[in-house]
Write an enzyme that holds these catalytic residues in place. Structure first.
Site, short mmCIF file in Angstrom:
data_model
loop_
_atom_site.label_atom_id
_atom_site.label_comp_id
_atom_site.label_asym_id
_atom_site.label_seq_id
_atom_site.Cartn_x
_atom_site.Cartn_y
_atom_site.Cartn_z
N ASP A 120 0.88 -1.26 -0.03
CA ASP A 120 0.02 -0.07 0.22
C ASP A 120 0.87 1.24 0.14
O ASP A 120 2.29 1.08 0.39
CB ASP A 120 -0.99 0.09 1.15
CG ASP A 120 -0.45 -0.61 2.41
OD1 ASP A 120 1.08 -0.73 2.41
OD2 ASP A 120 -1.16 -1.17 3.30
N ASN A 162 -7.59 -3.72 14.36
CA ASN A 162 -8.97 -4.12 14.08
C ASN A 162 -8.95 -5.06 13.06
O ASN A 162 -10.13 -5.30 12.56
CB ASN A 162 -9.48 -2.66 13.46
CG ASN A 162 -8.58 -2.22 12.17
OD1 ASN A 162 -8.07 -3.00 11.80
ND2 ASN A 162 -9.15 -1.07 11.63
N HIS A 181 -7.41 -5.30 10.24
CA HIS A 181 -7.08 -5.00 8.78
C HIS A 181 -5.90 -5.71 8.25
O HIS A 181 -4.87 -5.91 9.04
CB HIS A 181 -7.11 -3.25 8.49
CG HIS A 181 -5.95 -2.92 8.84
ND1 HIS A 181 -6.07 -1.39 9.32
CD2 HIS A 181 -4.85 -3.21 9.26
CE1 HIS A 181 -4.81 -0.92 9.74
NE2 HIS A 181 -3.99 -2.04 9.50
N GLU A 223 -9.84 -2.13 5.73
CA GLU A 223 -10.33 -2.10 6.73
C GLU A 223 -11.60 -2.75 6.99
O GLU A 223 -12.49 -3.32 5.97
CB GLU A 223 -10.67 -0.50 6.86
CG GLU A 223 -9.44 0.46 6.74
CD GLU A 223 -8.55 0.47 8.10
OE1 GLU A 223 -8.55 -0.41 8.73
OE2 GLU A 223 -7.96 1.62 8.23
C1 F6R Z 1 0.95 -1.80 6.19
C2 F6R Z 1 -0.04 -2.36 6.10
C3 F6R Z 1 -0.73 -2.49 7.48
C4 F6R Z 1 0.34 -2.85 8.61
C5 F6R Z 1 -0.68 -2.78 9.94
C6 F6R Z 1 -0.12 -3.24 11.17
O1 F6R Z 1 1.77 -1.89 4.85
O2 F6R Z 1 -0.36 -2.68 5.27
O3 F6R Z 1 -1.94 -3.42 7.11
O4 F6R Z 1 0.64 -4.29 8.36
O5 F6R Z 1 -1.51 -1.83 10.27
O6 F6R Z 1 0.91 -2.31 11.24
P1 F6R Z 1 1.94 -2.41 12.66
O7 F6R Z 1 2.95 -3.43 12.03
O8 F6R Z 1 2.92 -0.92 12.60
O9 F6R Z 1 1.25 -2.77 13.79
#
Ligand code: F6R
Length: 242
Positions: free
Chosen positions: A67, A136, A138, A143
């Site tokens: 992303d 959450n 995702h 989301e």
């Molecule tokens: C990042 C992404 C998100 C993260 C997720 C966990 O490219 O796609 O889905 O993997 O938000 O983030 P952290 O590792 O910061 O807890």
């Protein structure tokens, strides 16, 4: 789904990097799908170390990140492109033209999403997709919602997700763009193998849902239960609810 529980985040980082290095050794032209976020930082540091020691050669590897923020150029320090440069790309030997990234500043965002899906397909699809998970549930920026989108698409971020990314934007959640481009759940499930990583107590509840709960778009990571080859590597804290 195989689940490996290790003691500490450092153990997780080493195990993930070792798994990736083994996959590259087995298939030097591996196509890797990559996440940003706090979770993979330790694994990326271990991959840089393995490369420095001559134990991981990325010269034929291709990568596609999950992303990127809309309206943020790949040169902006808050961009995921720069995050990846800092944590992985400058420390390993992936050829620049094999690094796939979404362009959040593209004039036609819909065309940019289609370009990305085509580029992934042209590379032969993702061989090993690394994933973090949001508290959450995702994955990527898919989301929780009543329905999810399969292909790469434009997504609105939840306020909680903007807060989680504030560090990239001087600690100010209001500066985090409210929109992003992200690979969809279909793109993710289209990968040959998936490696989901989670550490810390904040991930205990979503990991319990992802691994043992019902498959629901309200917890996007639960869709991974539909995939044949998912490996989960977590620390004890994130495994508390399993
Ligand atoms: C990042 C992404 C998100 C993260 C997720 C966990 O490219 O796609 O889905 O993997 O938000 O983030 P952290 O590792 O910061 O807890």
């Amino acid at each position: 789904m195989t689940v490996t529980v290790l003691d500490t985040p450092a153990d997780v980082a080493l195990a993930v990097a070792t798994r990736v290095a083994e996959a590259i050794a087995g298939r030097p032209s591996l196509v890797l799908g990559l996440p940003t976020g706090n979770t993979p930082i330790g694994a990326y540091a271990q991959l840089r170390r393995l490369h420095g020691e001559g134990r991981a050669d990325f010269s034929r590897v291709s990568t596609f990140n999950l992303d990127e923020f809309v309206g943020v150029s790949g040169h902006h320090p808050g961009s995921f492109r720069q995050f990846m440069a800092r944590h992985l790309f400058t420390g390993v030997n992936i050829p620049a033209d094999r690094i796939g990234f979404l362009d959040g500043t593209a004039g036609d965002l819909e065309a940019e999403c289609r370009r990305y899906d085509k580029a992934i397909a042209a590379a032969g699809g993702v061989g090993l997709q690394l994933l973090g998970i949001g508290a959450n549930g995702h994955i990527g920026f898919n989301e929780p919602a009543d329905s999810l989108i399969a292909g790469t698409h434009y997504a609105r971020l939840l306020e909680s997700t903007r807060r989680d990314n504030a560090l990239l934007f001087e600690g100010d959640a209001s500066k985090v763009p409210p929109e992003a481009l992200t690979m969809g759940v279909g793109s993710i499930l289209g990968s040959e193998a998936i490696l989901l990583i989670a550490t810390g107590t904040a991930k205990a509840a979503c990991m319990a849902g992802a691994v043992n709960g019902p498959v629901t778009t309200r917890l996007p990571a639960s869709l991974l239960q539909l995939h044949r080859q998912v490996e989960v590597i977590v620390d004890r804290a994130a495994a508390a609810g399993l």
